[in-house]
Every structure is written in C-alpha cells, then in structure tokens.
Design a protein around this motif. Structure first.
Motif: not given
Length: 369
Positions: A114-135, A92-95
């Motif tokens: 993009g309008n000052g409201k609370e950000w919605t959290s969406h699940v990509i996958a249930e992976t098990g314990n995440i130490e951290t994530t990279r790309a 949608d053009g918003n990061m």
C-alpha cells in the motif's frame, strides 16, 4: 416495421445493451511481456480497477502507468506466476493476490504494502507442480477457498481462517490436468471435477471422506472445467477444453438407474489449446456466455495445433448448441491468444463487461463497445 421499431425503441431504456446479438470489442495492448496471468484488483484503493500481471500493476482506467510489484522468476519461456486471485490475506485493507507455479511447486500470496514498495511473497503451502489455481466458496461461508490444480498429485483446498493463516483440507490422493467445481449429483453440495473423474463431497467437509467416481478420463483438460446445467434438465453438465490438443466440448449429464454418466458434444473441434475458460454474462441478458481462446505457445510450440493462428472468442448458448463469435483472430501480432488465467469486469465504468487477457503474446484489454 414501423410498429416494431417503435416498440424496440421503447424497450431500450430497460434492456440497455443487453439484447445485443453481436457484441463488439476494442482492443488495447497494455504490455508485451509474456506473463500468463492477469487479475483485476483495485491496488491503490481509489475505487478504480487496476490490472495486476507478473512483475507489474497497471493503473486504471487507462493502464498507461505501470508500477513494479517485484521480479517474477523465469524458467525458459515461463514465468512462475500462474494465477492472480484477489484476496486481502493479512486483513490490512489492501488487496493482495494468490498465485503459484509449476517449477517451484509452491502456493503463495503476494502482499500489497500500500505504499509503492516491492510486494513481499509468502508461502501458503508446498504443493508440487501447480498448473494454475482457482477459488470457490466450498463451505458456503462467503469466503473463497483456494484450490491449486496439481496434476498427478493430491487434490486439496486451502481455507483462509485468519489474517496470514490458511488451513489445508485434503480431498483425494490424486487429480488430473484440469479442475472444476459444482454440484454433480444434485445433493446440494459442491463436488470437484478433474480429467480423471469427479469427487463427491461429504456432508462433513472438515472430517468426512470424499468419494471418487472415475466416470471418465479426459486427458489434459482446461482449468476451469465449467459445471452448469446447460439444457435445463435439472442436472449439471460440464464444459471443457483440450488444454494441449484440439477441441472444445460440453458433456451432457445423464442418469440411468441412479448411475451418472456423460455424453460428449463438440463445440469447436477445429481449434487447439483451449486451456482456460470463463462463464460470464457478457451481454447482460441474465444468461452466461463462454469466453475462451487458444493459449499461445502452451508447450512452446510442441503441442498439436500450436502453430495455427490463434484467437479469443465468446460462445453464445442458444438452448441447443453454442454459436461461436470471434473477438480476435489471426497470426502473431494480429490475433490475441490466452495464457493460464484471465479476468473480466467493467474496467471503464460504462456498465459493460470487459476482458483482460495475458499470455506469451502480451497483455491486452478488450473493451466492450
């Protein structure tokens, strides 16, 4: 001496600050919350980089005004927010940004409305314990793939294929504490690295099988493990830290009769909790510097060296060894440690790379002077 000074002065317009041998930084504390991740994101699309950390974003370039994203769940001393990877997931053009956590074991993305409201959290996958994530751009199409570090659980990456959609690609049945990516064997394909060894990429990333090479067992290593050719011999080496013990080191790749092995070299054996590293050209000379520091209260004071003074450093490679430079060092309230994910970028439009670093000792920016 006069001739030398004249030549240097004439070269300054071309070299700018790039030849500075000792960089200096000015510290600005942003907040004292104990989130361990911070990303640099233009949240409001005004062309000025902002900071996103935990439940808040901070408007650049001064970072004095902050705005609520949404409450992040807390588990003891930890917040369930172990990375801040910028990506416009819904197109949608918003990061937006991608994160995940240890306790719930879910890889998620948080939607910037993009309008000052609370950000919605969406699940990509249930992976098990995440130490951290990279790309990393694993398939070379110009789009980053998301790779969570899930110790003692499967190694997989997630490819963005369409707005709100990711595809999962499995690499191997298990991985260790620590994660890196780069071409180990020189075949032109990027391989994965963990504390258990390295995972050789197939020519067909979608359907081929990755080959595991248990070349080493390094314990609880850093995220990321840096893959780069340090000594210029055409073979990529590794730079890594002990995430929950003493030591920062690099491992030189050697080949004998076609077999790959690594020789360890100490960089700094005297400090502990080198949990997060970044390999960035800080001084603009075309060569990267190693930025890292001690993760503050990584295991809540229970790891070796956790009660030592802590700090943030950059290390300059001189072709043979690393030279350590202190950005910040001291006890709590004086030195600044790291968390699990920090970010670098030009935050005040002066052409120099700055450092935004979070942690249980607060959120700070180090402006390069």
């Amino acid at each position: 001496m006069r001739t030398t000074l004249t030549l240097l002065a004439l070269s300054l317009p071309i070299l700018s600050f790039s030849q500075s041998k000792n960089l200096s930084f000015e510290k600005q504390m942003i907040a004292y919350e104990s989130y361990e991740s911070v990303g640099i994101i233009d949240v409001d699309k005004d062309g000025v980089p902002d900071l996103v950390s935990g439940s808040f974003w901070y408007k650049g370039p001064k970072f004095l005004d902050r705005f609520m994203i949404g409450q992040v769940k807390r588990y003891g001393e930890y917040y369930e927010d172990f990375s801040t990877i910028p990506m416009d997931v819904n197109g949608d053009g918003n990061m937006d940004f991608i994160t995940g956590g240890w306790f719930e074991g879910k890889l998620t993305w948080k939607e910037n409305p993009g309008n000052g409201k609370e950000w919605t959290s969406h699940v990509i996958a249930e992976t098990g314990n995440i130490e951290t994530t990279r790309a990393w751009d694993i398939d070379g199409d110009g789009t980053l793939e998301i790779v969570p570090n899930t110790p003692r659980k499967p190694l997989a990456f997630y490819k963005w294929v369409a707005p709100n959609q990711f595809e999962k690609y499995e690499v191997f049945e298990t991985q260790g504490h620590g994660l890196g990516y780069g071409d180990i064997n020189g075949d032109g394909w990027g391989d994965f690295v963990s504390s258990f060894g390295w995972y050789e990429a197939p020519a067909d990333l979608r359907n081929g099988e990755w080959t595991f090479h248990p070349t080493f067992n390094l314990g609880d290593t850093s995220v990321p493990i840096i893959v780069t050719d340090l000594n210029g011999d055409g073979m990529n080496d590794l730079i890594l830290g002990n995430g929950h013990n003493y030591g920062l080191l690099w491992m030189e790749q050697v080949k004998k009769d076609g077999e790959i092995s690594f020789v360890k070299h100490d960089i700094d054996p005297y400090h502990a909790q080198y949990h997060v590293l970044e390999w960035v050209d800080l001084d603009g000379d075309g060569k990267n510097e190693l930025i890292t520091g001690k993760r503050y209260r990584a295991h809540n004071g229970k790891d070796p060296g956790e009660l030592d003074d802590f700090g943030l450093y950059y290390f300059k490679w001189d072709g043979k060894t690393f030279v350590k430079n202190v950005i910040s060092f001291g006890p709590f309230g004086e030195g600044k440690g790291t968390g699990l994910y920090f970010s670098t970028g030009d935050l005040n439009a002066d052409g120099k790379i700055d450092i935004a670093v979070a942690g249980k000792d607060g959120l700070a920016v180090f402006f390069q002077k």
